[in-house]
Design a protein around this motif. Sequence first.
Motif, PDB file in Angstrom:
ATOM      1  N   VAL A  24       9.128  22.888 -15.791  1.00 11.04           N
ATOM      2  CA  VAL A  24      10.190  23.237 -14.843  1.00 11.04           C
ATOM      3  C   VAL A  24      10.405  22.096 -13.851  1.00 11.04           C
ATOM      4  CG1 VAL A  24      10.764  24.787 -12.924  1.00 11.04           C
ATOM      5  CG2 VAL A  24       9.947  25.730 -15.087  1.00 11.04           C
ATOM      6  N   VAL A  25       9.327  21.505 -13.359  1.00  8.68           N
ATOM      7  CA  VAL A  25       9.441  20.358 -12.449  1.00  8.68           C
ATOM      8  C   VAL A  25      10.196  19.225 -13.144  1.00  8.68           C
ATOM      9  CG1 VAL A  25       8.088  18.517 -11.328  1.00  8.68           C
ATOM     10  CG2 VAL A  25       7.421  20.909 -11.051  1.00  8.68           C
ATOM     11  N   HIS A  26       9.852  18.956 -14.380  1.00 16.77           N
ATOM     12  CA  HIS A  26      10.476  17.882 -15.162  1.00 16.77           C
ATOM     13  C   HIS A  26      11.988  18.110 -15.301  1.00 16.77           C
ATOM     14  CE1 HIS A  26      10.380  14.703 -18.263  1.00 16.77           C
ATOM     15  NE2 HIS A  26      11.360  15.401 -18.810  1.00 16.77           N
ATOM     16  N   GLU A  27      12.367  19.297 -15.760  1.00 18.32           N
ATOM     17  CA  GLU A  27      13.787  19.592 -15.966  1.00 18.32           C
ATOM     18  C   GLU A  27      14.541  19.635 -14.644  1.00 18.32           C
ATOM     19  OE1 GLU A  27      15.145  19.342 -18.890  1.00 18.32           O
ATOM     20  OE2 GLU A  27      13.166  19.117 -19.779  1.00 18.32           O
ATOM     21  N   ALA A  28      13.887  20.097 -13.580  1.00 18.29           N
ATOM     22  CA  ALA A  28      14.529  20.112 -12.268  1.00 18.29           C
ATOM     23  C   ALA A  28      14.836  18.690 -11.802  1.00 18.29           C
ATOM     24  CB  ALA A  28      13.642  20.827 -11.244  1.00 18.29           C
ATOM     25  N   HIS A  30      15.621  16.100 -13.746  1.00 19.50           N
ATOM     26  CA  HIS A  30      16.848  15.721 -14.461  1.00 19.50           C
ATOM     27  C   HIS A  30      18.068  16.392 -13.829  1.00 19.50           C
ATOM     28  CE1 HIS A  30      14.861  13.680 -17.738  1.00 19.50           C
ATOM     29  NE2 HIS A  30      14.266  14.776 -18.203  1.00 19.50           N
ATOM     30  N   TRP A  31      17.968  17.707 -13.640  1.00 20.25           N
ATOM     31  CA  TRP A  31      19.100  18.483 -13.153  1.00 20.25           C
ATOM     32  C   TRP A  31      19.572  18.009 -11.777  1.00 20.25           C
ATOM     33  CZ3 TRP A  31      19.849  21.938  -9.072  1.00 20.25           C
ATOM     34  CH2 TRP A  31      21.023  22.674  -9.143  1.00 20.25           C
ATOM     35  N   LEU A  32      18.626  17.736 -10.874  1.00 23.52           N
ATOM     36  CA  LEU A  32      19.003  17.315  -9.517  1.00 23.52           C
ATOM     37  C   LEU A  32      19.776  15.995  -9.532  1.00 23.52           C
ATOM     38  CD1 LEU A  32      15.797  18.271  -7.514  1.00 23.52           C
ATOM     39  CD2 LEU A  32      18.091  19.254  -7.255  1.00 23.52           C
ATOM     40  N   VAL A  33      19.320  15.034 -10.333  1.00 24.91           N
ATOM     41  CA  VAL A  33      20.002  13.741 -10.379  1.00 24.91           C
ATOM     42  C   VAL A  33      21.362  13.889 -11.068  1.00 24.91           C
ATOM     43  CG1 VAL A  33      19.893  11.386 -11.303  1.00 24.91           C
ATOM     44  CG2 VAL A  33      17.901  12.385 -10.199  1.00 24.91           C
ATOM     45  N   LEU A  34      21.432  14.674 -12.129  1.00 28.43           N
ATOM     46  CA  LEU A  34      22.722  14.912 -12.785  1.00 28.43           C
ATOM     47  C   LEU A  34      23.698  15.581 -11.815  1.00 28.43           C
ATOM     48  CD1 LEU A  34      21.501  16.102 -16.273  1.00 28.43           C
ATOM     49  CD2 LEU A  34      22.884  14.055 -15.816  1.00 28.43           C
ATOM     50  N   ARG A  35      23.223  16.569 -11.114  1.00 29.40           N
ATOM     51  CA  ARG A  35      24.071  17.293 -10.150  1.00 29.40           C
ATOM     52  C   ARG A  35      24.552  16.358  -9.050  1.00 29.40           C
ATOM     53  NH1 ARG A  35      26.498  22.141  -9.307  1.00 29.40           N
ATOM     54  NH2 ARG A  35      26.241  22.901  -7.205  1.00 29.40           N
ATOM     55  N   ARG A  36      23.655  15.515  -8.575  1.00 34.26           N
ATOM     56  CA  ARG A  36      24.008  14.557  -7.507  1.00 34.26           C
ATOM     57  C   ARG A  36      25.112  13.602  -7.958  1.00 34.26           C
ATOM     58  NH1 ARG A  36      23.793  12.771  -2.516  1.00 34.26           N
ATOM     59  NH2 ARG A  36      23.068  10.688  -2.150  1.00 34.26           N
ATOM     60  N   LEU A  49       9.354  20.264 -29.028  1.00 37.70           N
ATOM     61  CA  LEU A  49       9.004  19.156 -28.130  1.00 37.70           C
ATOM     62  C   LEU A  49       9.315  19.458 -26.674  1.00 37.70           C
ATOM     63  CD1 LEU A  49      10.098  16.060 -30.226  1.00 37.70           C
ATOM     64  CD2 LEU A  49       7.797  16.906 -29.812  1.00 37.70           C
ATOM     65  N   GLY A  50       9.851  20.624 -26.369  1.00 34.84           N
ATOM     66  CA  GLY A  50      10.140  20.981 -24.993  1.00 34.84           C
ATOM     67  C   GLY A  50      11.587  21.372 -24.799  1.00 34.84           C
ATOM     68  N   ALA A  51      12.066  21.209 -23.589  1.00 36.39           N
ATOM     69  CA  ALA A  51      13.430  21.581 -23.241  1.00 36.39           C
ATOM     70  C   ALA A  51      14.357  20.386 -23.391  1.00 36.39           C
ATOM     71  CB  ALA A  51      13.469  22.095 -21.815  1.00 36.39           C
ATOM     72  N   ALA A  52      15.607  20.679 -23.626  1.00 34.50           N
ATOM     73  CA  ALA A  52      16.621  19.630 -23.720  1.00 34.50           C
ATOM     74  C   ALA A  52      17.874  20.105 -23.004  1.00 34.50           C
ATOM     75  CB  ALA A  52      16.944  19.320 -25.176  1.00 34.50           C
ATOM     76  N   MET A  53      18.443  19.214 -22.205  1.00 33.94           N
ATOM     77  CA  MET A  53      19.696  19.490 -21.522  1.00 33.94           C
ATOM     78  C   MET A  53      20.774  18.629 -22.141  1.00 33.94           C
ATOM     79  SD  MET A  53      19.152  19.573 -17.467  1.00 33.94           S
ATOM     80  CE  MET A  53      17.591  20.074 -16.827  1.00 33.94           C
ATOM     81  N   GLU A  54      21.885  19.241 -22.447  1.00 39.33           N
ATOM     82  CA  GLU A  54      23.047  18.473 -22.882  1.00 39.33           C
ATOM     83  C   GLU A  54      24.009  18.452 -21.705  1.00 39.33           C
ATOM     84  OE1 GLU A  54      24.580  20.015 -26.547  1.00 39.33           O
ATOM     85  OE2 GLU A  54      22.593  19.986 -27.465  1.00 39.33           O
ATOM     86  N   THR A  55      24.579  17.275 -21.466  1.00 44.72           N
ATOM     87  CA  THR A  55      25.423  17.120 -20.291  1.00 44.72           C
ATOM     88  C   THR A  55      26.760  16.502 -20.641  1.00 44.72           C
ATOM     89  OG1 THR A  55      24.615  14.906 -19.814  1.00 44.72           O
ATOM     90  CG2 THR A  55      23.408  16.720 -18.844  1.00 44.72           C
ATOM     91  N   VAL A  69      17.900  10.172 -16.750  1.00 47.04           N
ATOM     92  CA  VAL A  69      16.877  10.242 -17.803  1.00 47.04           C
ATOM     93  C   VAL A  69      15.481  10.058 -17.214  1.00 47.04           C
ATOM     94  CG1 VAL A  69      15.969   8.979 -19.796  1.00 47.04           C
ATOM     95  CG2 VAL A  69      18.378   9.577 -19.712  1.00 47.04           C
ATOM     96  N   LEU A  70      15.330   9.108 -16.308  1.00 51.68           N
ATOM     97  CA  LEU A  70      14.003   8.820 -15.745  1.00 51.68           C
ATOM     98  C   LEU A  70      13.613   9.782 -14.621  1.00 51.68           C
ATOM     99  CD1 LEU A  70      14.079   4.913 -15.754  1.00 51.68           C
ATOM    100  CD2 LEU A  70      12.942   6.461 -17.370  1.00 51.68           C
ATOM    101  N   ALA A  71      14.550  10.614 -14.170  1.00 50.88           N
ATOM    102  CA  ALA A  71      14.253  11.548 -13.088  1.00 50.88           C
ATOM    103  C   ALA A  71      13.234  12.615 -13.486  1.00 50.88           C
ATOM    104  CB  ALA A  71      15.542  12.212 -12.604  1.00 50.88           C
ATOM    105  N   GLY A  72      13.234  13.022 -14.753  1.00 50.05           N
ATOM    106  CA  GLY A  72      12.261  14.025 -15.208  1.00 50.05           C
ATOM    107  C   GLY A  72      10.829  13.512 -15.118  1.00 50.05           C
ATOM    108  N   PRO A  73      10.522  12.358 -15.772  1.00 50.28           N
ATOM    109  CA  PRO A  73       9.173  11.810 -15.632  1.00 50.28           C
ATOM    110  C   PRO A  73       8.813  11.478 -14.179  1.00 50.28           C
ATOM    111  CG  PRO A  73      10.268  10.824 -17.511  1.00 50.28           C
ATOM    112  CD  PRO A  73      11.301  11.642 -16.783  1.00 50.28           C
ATOM    113  N   ALA A  74       9.789  11.003 -13.402  1.00 55.03           N
ATOM    114  CA  ALA A  74       9.516  10.685 -11.994  1.00 55.03           C
ATOM    115  C   ALA A  74       9.147  11.953 -11.219  1.00 55.03           C
ATOM    116  CB  ALA A  74      10.727  10.008 -11.362  1.00 55.03           C
ATOM    117  N   ALA A  75       9.819  13.067 -11.509  1.00 50.58           N
ATOM    118  CA  ALA A  75       9.499  14.331 -10.839  1.00 50.58           C
ATOM    119  C   ALA A  75       8.073  14.772 -11.168  1.00 50.58           C
ATOM    120  CB  ALA A  75      10.515  15.405 -11.239  1.00 50.58           C
TER     121      ALA A  75
END
Length: 184
Positions: A24-28, A30-36, A49-55, A69-75
């Motif tokens: 959840v932290v990982h996907e959040a 991604h989502w926060l940076v995409l939303r921004r 392999l986990g969750a995937a977001m299509e944008t 893309v790098l926001a998930g690992p950074a989170a």
Amino acid sequence: MLLAAWFALANGWKPLVTVLGAAVVHEAGHWLVLRRQGAAVTCFRLSVLGAAMETDSGRLSYGGELAAVLAGPAANLLAALALTAVGKGRWPAAVGANLVLCLFNLLPIRPLDGGRALYLLASWAAGPAAGEAVCRWAGTVTAAALAALIGGVIWRTGGSLWLLPALFAGVFWSARPWLPGAYV
């Protein structure tokens, strides 16, 4: 869902909640940076392999998409650092889950974040054709090495059913770019 249920039955619900919390932290991230950046998430799905977001990433620049893309690992990395600083050793499983998820997702294998980041960097520097070539080579080598490593661990330890999905994914992703008609 079946894999998660199997994991919970074998290991209990606490480790499952820890791993799902890191996801959840990982996907959040991604989502926060995409939303921004004003990109909408059009689909969210779960896989082995986990969750995937299509944008709707057509409006993002290479740099903007790379940041997303790098926001998930950074989170995950930030969560691990925060849990270490605040927890003073109380949550080693949560720290470990976040670090493992961060590092695993940085592997240069598509569809992982590291594979997408490598494609974006190579495409930005030398064009999409070069990005495809670099990703195909790096992904194949990395996935084959990962499959061999996991296979060796399974053989040396007498087997672990939890490593089998990763082994099969590694074999599949190392062979996929070379299969006729395969999308890369």
